[in-house]
Design a protein around this motif. Structure first.
Motif, PDB file in Angstrom:
ATOM      1  N   PHE A  59       0.905  -1.236   0.066  1.00  0.00           N
ATOM      2  CA  PHE A  59       0.047  -0.003   0.030  1.00  0.00           C
ATOM      3  C   PHE A  59       0.914   1.416   0.006  1.00  0.00           C
ATOM      4  CE2 PHE A  59      -3.181  -2.979   1.493  1.00  0.00           C
ATOM      5  CZ  PHE A  59      -4.337  -2.514   0.978  1.00  0.00           C
ATOM      6  N   HIS A  60       2.090   1.036   0.529  1.00  0.00           N
ATOM      7  CA  HIS A  60       2.875   2.354   0.523  1.00  0.00           C
ATOM      8  C   HIS A  60       3.603   2.678  -0.642  1.00  0.00           C
ATOM      9  CE1 HIS A  60       2.561   3.335   5.239  1.00  0.00           C
ATOM     10  NE2 HIS A  60       1.841   2.634   4.857  1.00  0.00           N
ATOM     11  N   GLU A  61       3.733   3.891  -1.088  1.00  0.00           N
ATOM     12  CA  GLU A  61       4.439   4.175  -2.307  1.00  0.00           C
ATOM     13  C   GLU A  61       6.046   4.939  -1.681  1.00  0.00           C
ATOM     14  OE1 GLU A  61       3.437   3.741  -5.207  1.00  0.00           O
ATOM     15  OE2 GLU A  61       1.590   3.102  -4.569  1.00  0.00           O
ATOM     16  N   GLU A  62       6.889   4.806  -2.754  1.00  0.00           N
ATOM     17  CA  GLU A  62       8.172   5.540  -2.377  1.00  0.00           C
ATOM     18  C   GLU A  62       8.073   6.983  -2.057  1.00  0.00           C
ATOM     19  OE1 GLU A  62      12.594   5.405  -4.461  1.00  0.00           O
ATOM     20  OE2 GLU A  62      11.074   4.437  -5.334  1.00  0.00           O
ATOM     21  N   SER A  63       8.602   7.324  -1.108  1.00  0.00           N
ATOM     22  CA  SER A  63       8.843   8.952  -0.700  1.00  0.00           C
ATOM     23  C   SER A  63       7.585   9.377  -0.156  1.00  0.00           C
ATOM     24  CB  SER A  63       9.719   9.495  -1.365  1.00  0.00           C
ATOM     25  OG  SER A  63      10.959   9.068  -1.886  1.00  0.00           O
ATOM     26  N   ILE A  64       6.335   8.644  -0.218  1.00  0.00           N
ATOM     27  CA  ILE A  64       5.090   8.946   0.184  1.00  0.00           C
ATOM     28  C   ILE A  64       4.859   8.694   1.738  1.00  0.00           C
ATOM     29  CG2 ILE A  64       2.433   9.374  -0.209  1.00  0.00           C
ATOM     30  CD1 ILE A  64       4.246  10.588  -2.283  1.00  0.00           C
ATOM     31  N   ILE A  65       4.909   9.598   2.599  1.00  0.00           N
ATOM     32  CA  ILE A  65       4.819   9.086   4.085  1.00  0.00           C
ATOM     33  C   ILE A  65       3.420   9.422   4.745  1.00  0.00           C
ATOM     34  CG2 ILE A  65       5.851   9.811   6.487  1.00  0.00           C
ATOM     35  CD1 ILE A  65       8.282  10.643   5.118  1.00  0.00           C
ATOM     36  N   TYR A  66       2.555  10.395   4.245  1.00  0.00           N
ATOM     37  CA  TYR A  66       1.476  10.710   5.067  1.00  0.00           C
ATOM     38  C   TYR A  66       0.193  10.536   4.025  1.00  0.00           C
ATOM     39  CZ  TYR A  66       4.583  12.425   8.606  1.00  0.00           C
ATOM     40  OH  TYR A  66       5.583  12.701   9.605  1.00  0.00           O
ATOM     41  N   GLY A  67      -1.214  10.414   4.493  1.00  0.00           N
ATOM     42  CA  GLY A  67      -2.144  10.661   3.740  1.00  0.00           C
ATOM     43  C   GLY A  67      -2.785   9.260   3.323  1.00  0.00           C
ATOM     44  N   TYR A  68      -2.251   8.176   3.790  1.00  0.00           N
ATOM     45  CA  TYR A  68      -2.809   7.079   3.358  1.00  0.00           C
ATOM     46  C   TYR A  68      -4.043   6.644   3.828  1.00  0.00           C
ATOM     47  CZ  TYR A  68       1.892   5.993   1.756  1.00  0.00           C
ATOM     48  OH  TYR A  68       2.994   6.075   0.812  1.00  0.00           O
ATOM     49  N   GLY A  85       6.705   9.610 -18.709  1.00  0.00           N
ATOM     50  CA  GLY A  85       7.774   8.384 -18.359  1.00  0.00           C
ATOM     51  C   GLY A  85       8.698   8.832 -17.435  1.00  0.00           C
ATOM     52  N   PHE A  86       9.284   9.883 -17.553  1.00  0.00           N
ATOM     53  CA  PHE A  86      10.325  10.445 -16.259  1.00  0.00           C
ATOM     54  C   PHE A  86       9.833  10.492 -15.219  1.00  0.00           C
ATOM     55  CE2 PHE A  86      12.328  14.192 -14.326  1.00  0.00           C
ATOM     56  CZ  PHE A  86      13.576  13.720 -14.324  1.00  0.00           C
ATOM     57  N   LEU A  87       8.509  11.100 -14.965  1.00  0.00           N
ATOM     58  CA  LEU A  87       7.981  11.073 -13.588  1.00  0.00           C
ATOM     59  C   LEU A  87       7.688   9.749 -12.999  1.00  0.00           C
ATOM     60  CD1 LEU A  87       5.855  14.381 -14.555  1.00  0.00           C
ATOM     61  CD2 LEU A  87       7.459  14.222 -12.814  1.00  0.00           C
ATOM     62  N   PHE A  88       7.172   8.868 -13.977  1.00  0.00           N
ATOM     63  CA  PHE A  88       6.853   7.585 -13.117  1.00  0.00           C
ATOM     64  C   PHE A  88       7.990   6.833 -12.928  1.00  0.00           C
ATOM     65  CE2 PHE A  88       6.023   3.062 -13.706  1.00  0.00           C
ATOM     66  CZ  PHE A  88       4.578   3.047 -13.047  1.00  0.00           C
ATOM     67  N   HIS A 146      10.270   9.027  -9.554  1.00  0.00           N
ATOM     68  CA  HIS A 146       9.423   9.549  -8.359  1.00  0.00           C
ATOM     69  C   HIS A 146       9.881  10.827  -7.874  1.00  0.00           C
ATOM     70  CE1 HIS A 146       7.500   5.588  -7.780  1.00  0.00           C
ATOM     71  NE2 HIS A 146       8.458   4.977  -8.307  1.00  0.00           N
ATOM     72  N   LEU A 147      10.040  11.679  -8.936  1.00  0.00           N
ATOM     73  CA  LEU A 147      10.384  13.149  -8.686  1.00  0.00           C
ATOM     74  C   LEU A 147       9.058  13.959  -8.480  1.00  0.00           C
ATOM     75  CD1 LEU A 147      13.780  13.746 -10.525  1.00  0.00           C
ATOM     76  CD2 LEU A 147      13.531  13.302  -8.097  1.00  0.00           C
ATOM     77  N   PRO A 148       8.889  14.900  -7.824  1.00  0.00           N
ATOM     78  CA  PRO A 148       9.866  15.491  -6.895  1.00  0.00           C
ATOM     79  C   PRO A 148      10.253  14.891  -5.401  1.00  0.00           C
ATOM     80  CG  PRO A 148       7.826  16.777  -6.751  1.00  0.00           C
ATOM     81  CD  PRO A 148       7.578  15.844  -7.633  1.00  0.00           C
ATOM     82  N   GLU A 149       8.998  13.886  -4.878  1.00  0.00           N
ATOM     83  CA  GLU A 149       8.917  13.740  -3.613  1.00  0.00           C
ATOM     84  C   GLU A 149      10.037  13.089  -3.145  1.00  0.00           C
ATOM     85  OE1 GLU A 149       6.779  10.445  -6.203  1.00  0.00           O
ATOM     86  OE2 GLU A 149       6.960  12.714  -6.281  1.00  0.00           O
ATOM     87  N   ARG A 150      10.944  12.189  -4.036  1.00  0.00           N
ATOM     88  CA  ARG A 150      12.114  11.443  -3.648  1.00  0.00           C
ATOM     89  C   ARG A 150      13.138  12.645  -2.925  1.00  0.00           C
ATOM     90  NH1 ARG A 150      14.918   7.386  -7.582  1.00  0.00           N
ATOM     91  NH2 ARG A 150      13.522   6.144  -6.566  1.00  0.00           N
ATOM     92  N   ILE A 182      -0.374  17.031  -2.436  1.00  0.00           N
ATOM     93  CA  ILE A 182      -0.265  17.806  -3.628  1.00  0.00           C
ATOM     94  C   ILE A 182       1.283  17.829  -4.276  1.00  0.00           C
ATOM     95  CG2 ILE A 182      -0.845  20.006  -4.632  1.00  0.00           C
ATOM     96  CD1 ILE A 182      -2.962  20.338  -2.460  1.00  0.00           C
ATOM     97  N   GLY A 183       1.168  17.680  -5.460  1.00  0.00           N
ATOM     98  CA  GLY A 183       2.604  17.697  -6.151  1.00  0.00           C
ATOM     99  C   GLY A 183       3.356  16.501  -6.333  1.00  0.00           C
ATOM    100  N   HIS A 184       2.894  15.285  -5.752  1.00  0.00           N
ATOM    101  CA  HIS A 184       3.826  13.999  -6.052  1.00  0.00           C
ATOM    102  C   HIS A 184       3.856  13.735  -7.648  1.00  0.00           C
ATOM    103  CE1 HIS A 184       0.509  11.115  -5.927  1.00  0.00           C
ATOM    104  NE2 HIS A 184       0.105  11.842  -4.732  1.00  0.00           N
ATOM    105  N   SER A 185       4.733  12.855  -7.982  1.00  0.00           N
ATOM    106  CA  SER A 185       5.102  12.385  -9.124  1.00  0.00           C
ATOM    107  C   SER A 185       3.898  11.825  -9.859  1.00  0.00           C
ATOM    108  CB  SER A 185       6.270  11.618  -9.259  1.00  0.00           C
ATOM    109  OG  SER A 185       6.036  10.381  -8.582  1.00  0.00           O
ATOM    110  N   HIS A 186       2.985  10.856  -8.996  1.00  0.00           N
ATOM    111  CA  HIS A 186       1.924  10.571  -9.779  1.00  0.00           C
ATOM    112  C   HIS A 186       0.882  11.283 -10.292  1.00  0.00           C
ATOM    113  CE1 HIS A 186       0.601   6.291 -10.662  1.00  0.00           C
ATOM    114  NE2 HIS A 186      -0.654   6.657 -10.841  1.00  0.00           N
ATOM    115  N   GLN A 187       0.631  12.239  -9.444  1.00  0.00           N
ATOM    116  CA  GLN A 187      -0.416  13.368  -9.957  1.00  0.00           C
ATOM    117  C   GLN A 187       0.160  13.929 -11.161  1.00  0.00           C
ATOM    118  OE1 GLN A 187      -0.750  15.834  -6.470  1.00  0.00           O
ATOM    119  NE2 GLN A 187      -1.479  14.321  -5.118  1.00  0.00           N
TER     120      GLN A 187
END
Length: 333
Positions: free
Chosen positions: A22-31, A236-239, A242-246, A255-260
């Motif tokens: 369930f957890h995504e790389e460099s995403i800590i909160y909001g699950y 493709g680069f964003l996927f 994992h920037l910018p959250e990395r 708001i603003g993570h790579s998947h969005q």
């Protein structure tokens, strides 16, 4: 393959697998809660979580592409004009992939099994969109020099095979086998979708970057193709990165993570792709009708239907073992 799926099922029974699933790389909160009900998932659309914008950035564009599809069907009387059939198939695929993605992100926290099955359908929808792109490229975008060539005649059969490969690899990457790390799964998924994209765009890349002289189809549409290509590579680069959250874990959770950003760039790229195809279709129609491969029901809607059936078979083959295991464990409770 079944042995690997059985191994994955045994891992799912362990609560410790919830975090990597369930957890995504460099995403800590909001699950959201990993055992959310369907009602909870729908209500989360109106709450700020790390999935909220993932859902809306694909759900809203679905209606835009649906409007375009209905407009083309009603305004161009497609049942009388076979030349428009590839565009209709492509627009339908443009409706399917963001809708499947928004549904996958909405209901993916109902359980571990639900999450994987949701994204199996998401991957199949992306494969279908890839085939839709190949269909319009074959019909409208091939440079004059390549029209009716050996490669042009082989192009669609290979594109159909690519959709099968894409869906199979992407679904397999979700198995999370012990000897594979998260990054390896990401690399598999990047390859699964980059490969058909690169193949589908061979005629376009040649047309806008390499072709010189007569037969290169250098018209006003090429600028729209440049926009689409730029946004596709940014997607493709964003996927993959994992920037910018990395760079700042926890700072872009909502708001603003790579998947969005990946969703936004993907939809914008599809928009320019659609505009370019429509313009090529209008500008080149007389020449293509005279010189290109005739458009038939079998090489437009037919191959699309074949792709849908094959991809559903792949999704079902991966999903059934998960569903059957769930019934064994919870059927008596």
């Amino acid at each position: 393959m079944l042995r690997n799926i059985e191994l994955f099922i045994s891992m799912c029974s362990n609560q410790s697998t919830f975090k990597p699933v369930f957890h995504e790389e460099s995403i800590i909160y909001g699950y959201r809660h990993p055992r959310s009900s369907a009602t909870d998932c729908v209500l989360s659309l109106f709450q700020l979580t790390n999935e909220t914008l993932n859902i809306w950035t694909h759900f809203l564009p679905t209606w835009y592409f649906l409007w375009k599809l209905v407009t083309v069907i009603l305004m161009q009387t497609v049942w009388l004009d076979s030349f428009t059939w590839p565009l209709v198939v492509f627009l339908f695929s443009c409706c399917v992939y963001p809708l499947a993605s928004s549904c996958a992100h909405t209901f993916s926290t109902m359980s571990v099994r639900a999450r994987h099955i949701c994204f199996f359908f998401d991957y199949a929808a992306l494969s279908f969109y890839s085939l839709g792109s190949a269909i319009i490229y074959s019909a409208y975008v091939f440079p004059d020099r390549w029209v009716n060539s050996f490669f042009h005649r082989c192009y669609m059969p290979i594109a159909v095979v690519n959709t099968v490969v894409c869906t199979s690899i992407a679904c397999y990457s979700r198995l999370g086998l012990p000897f594979l790390q998260y990054n390896h799964d990401t690399i598999k998924r990047v390859f699964a979708f980059a490969y058909p994209y690169l193949f589908d765009n061979i005629p376009l890349f040649y047309r806008v970057f390499l072709c010189e002289g007569d037969g290169c189809t250098a018209n006003d549409t090429n600028l729209l193709h440049y926009y689409h290509i730029t946004l596709a590579f940014l997607t493709g680069f964003l996927f993959a990165t994992h920037l910018p959250e990395r760079l700042a874990p926890g700072s872009f959770d909502y708001i603003g993570h790579s998947h969005q950003l990946f969703h936004v760039c993907g939809v914008l790229g599809t928009h320019f792709q659609m505009k370019a195809a429509e313009r090529d279709m209008a500008l080149r129609r007389p020449w293509l009708l005279q010189n290109s491969i005739p458009i038939t029901l079998s090489n437009s809607a037919g191959v699309a239907l074949l792709s849908v059936v094959v991809n559903l078979i792949i999704v079902i083959s991966y999903s059934l073992p998960l569903l059957c295991d769930s019934k064994k464990k919870f059927g008596k409770s």
